[in-house]
Design a protein around this motif. Structure first.
Motif, PDB file in Angstrom:
ATOM      1  N   PRO A 195       0.804  -1.233   0.000  1.00 21.64           N
ATOM      2  CA  PRO A 195       0.000   0.000   0.000  1.00 21.64           C
ATOM      3  C   PRO A 195       0.836   1.282   0.000  1.00 21.64           C
ATOM      4  N   GLN A 196       1.993   1.272   0.670  1.00 17.85           N
ATOM      5  CA  GLN A 196       2.786   2.491   0.782  1.00 17.85           C
ATOM      6  C   GLN A 196       3.611   2.785  -0.470  1.00 17.85           C
ATOM      7  N   LEU A 197       3.782   1.780  -1.322  1.00 19.74           N
ATOM      8  CA  LEU A 197       4.513   1.959  -2.576  1.00 19.74           C
ATOM      9  C   LEU A 197       3.578   1.821  -3.770  1.00 19.74           C
ATOM     10  N   SER A 198       2.334   2.190  -3.568  1.00 20.89           N
ATOM     11  CA  SER A 198       1.311   2.086  -4.616  1.00 20.89           C
ATOM     12  C   SER A 198       1.106   3.438  -5.289  1.00 20.89           C
ATOM     13  N   GLY A 199       0.187   3.464  -6.254  1.00 24.49           N
ATOM     14  CA  GLY A 199      -0.141   4.715  -6.922  1.00 24.49           C
ATOM     15  C   GLY A 199      -1.125   5.571  -6.155  1.00 24.49           C
TER      16      GLY A 199
END
Length: 379
Positions: A21-25
């Motif tokens: 989730p933290q490295l998502s768009g």
């Protein structure tokens, strides 16, 4: 039998749920929030090690108005630009360090967790610290995989998937690269001879991948997978995952042959800084910008570091909370305020609570010096 393999599936799920989730768009993800900050003007406060220098230079390469104004040197003193000598800038951004006072990207453990120490008041002090970290995360960017994963410094035994034993095992540079790529702001990697190895090895990543394989081989593939195939993050991971025993050593030796023999080495054979002297920091940053083509990341220019001020910290502490802490004689050689929680709970409580105003605070678990809560105050 409980060992480091029996809970690998659970730990892999934790890593996916922390990093995915933290490295998502998603614009509200850590990567999305960082991406929106890149047009700001920020004053970077940086750990004076190779992980901090590489990370700061990488960030400044895509955020043109981010400039280094201070280095934390061995948690004992500050090297600061004269323009900020009398105060910490209001627009501070921490690199490879964590503070409740400003935005930061770091790799260290920053929360204690739910373990209840027996020493009077210590449990409440750590609970207050964790609450302060949570409150800071509601105001600032706290880009920390150990925070996202719920890693607890209070536990270090095998079998507990959230224990410090299974913390995010890599450096700030690998994390920051992933965040920049995920936000659509990837740095340029013009060099493919040294730079991928350099980023991979920040905070000892290459040795960690083999020495602590049961943990690193959970986290690093997930980090690469979160950004996606073909990314620089994935390429750096693949480089380490597929390397032969002497590949990294070959890169070390090639770099050493490029250096003029009359020039002092800026990195040792483990590719850590040869020293933390201003001259070594200067040589390292000059080499790094030449190698990468990245912009000069220092306020006033790299050459001006020679005129920066070396200032003592206004306070620091080491609070030892395990039974394996070193002897009082060994601890007394350290200039920091130190205490074993079992010996002086009242002092321990005071030092823990004072960490809320620190410019860098984290938990160090294990090691030769014993597990402890560290913080370093302002200059």
């Amino acid at each position: 039998m409980v060992d480091d393999h029996s809970n690998a599936a659970e730990r892999r799920k934790i890593a996916i749920e922390a990093l995915g989730p933290q490295l998502s768009g998603d614009p509200n993800s850590a990567a999305g929030r960082l991406g929106r900050m890149l047009t700001d003007s920020r004053s970077m406060i940086v750990s004076a090690d190779i992980d901090g220098l590489v990370s700061a230079a990488m960030l400044a390469s895509v955020a043109k108005n981010y400039k280094i104004v201070a280095f934390s040197v061995l948690s004992g003193e500050w090297l600061v630009h004269p323009s900020v000598a009398t105060r910490v800038p209001d627009d501070a951004f921490g690199i490879d360090l964590f503070s409740t006072r400003f935005d930061s990207v770091s790799n260290h453990i920053i929360k204690w967790g739910d373990r209840q120490p027996r020493a009077a008041g210590v449990a409440a002090a750590f609970e207050a610290w964790d609450s302060a970290v949570d409150a800071a995360a509601n105001v600032h960017l706290v880009a920390s995989p150990t925070m996202w994963a719920g890693t607890q410094a209070g536990y270090d035994e095998p079998g507990k998937a959230y224990s410090a034993r299974y913390k995010y095992p890599l450096g700030t540079a690998q994390l920051l690269l992933a965040m920049l790529e995920a936000s659509g702001n990837a740095p340029k990697f013009y060099d493919r001879t040294y730079l991928p190895w350099l980023v991979a090895n920040c905070d000892g990543g290459i040795a960690t991948y083999t020495r602590y394989a049961a943990n690193a081989r959970v986290w690093w593939p997930v980090l690469a997978g979160a950004v996606g195939p073909g990314s620089l993050t994935a390429q750096v991971f693949d480089l380490v995952d597929r390397m032969r025993p002497h590949d990294f050593l070959d890169a070390v030796h090639r770099l050493d042959r490029e250096r003029a023999q009359a020039d002092p080495a800026w990195l040792n054979d483990a590719w850590k800084l040869a020293s933390t002297e201003p001259a070594t920091i200067t040589r390292t940053l000059r080499w790094l910008t030449d190698l990468t083509g990245w912009a000069d990341p220092v306020l006033g220019g790299i050459g001006g570091i020679a005129g920066w001020l070396r200032l003592p910290t206004k306070g620091s502490a080491q609070v030892y909370y395990d039974s394996d802490a070193p002897s009082a004689k060994a601890l007394a050689r350290n200039a920091a305020s130190w205490v074993k929680t079992k010996d002086n709970p009242a002092l321990a409580v005071s030092l823990i609570r004072n960490g809320v105003t620190a410019l860098n605070a984290n938990f160090l678990v294990g090691g030769q010096s014993g597990s402890r809560f560290n913080w370093v105050g302002s200059w």
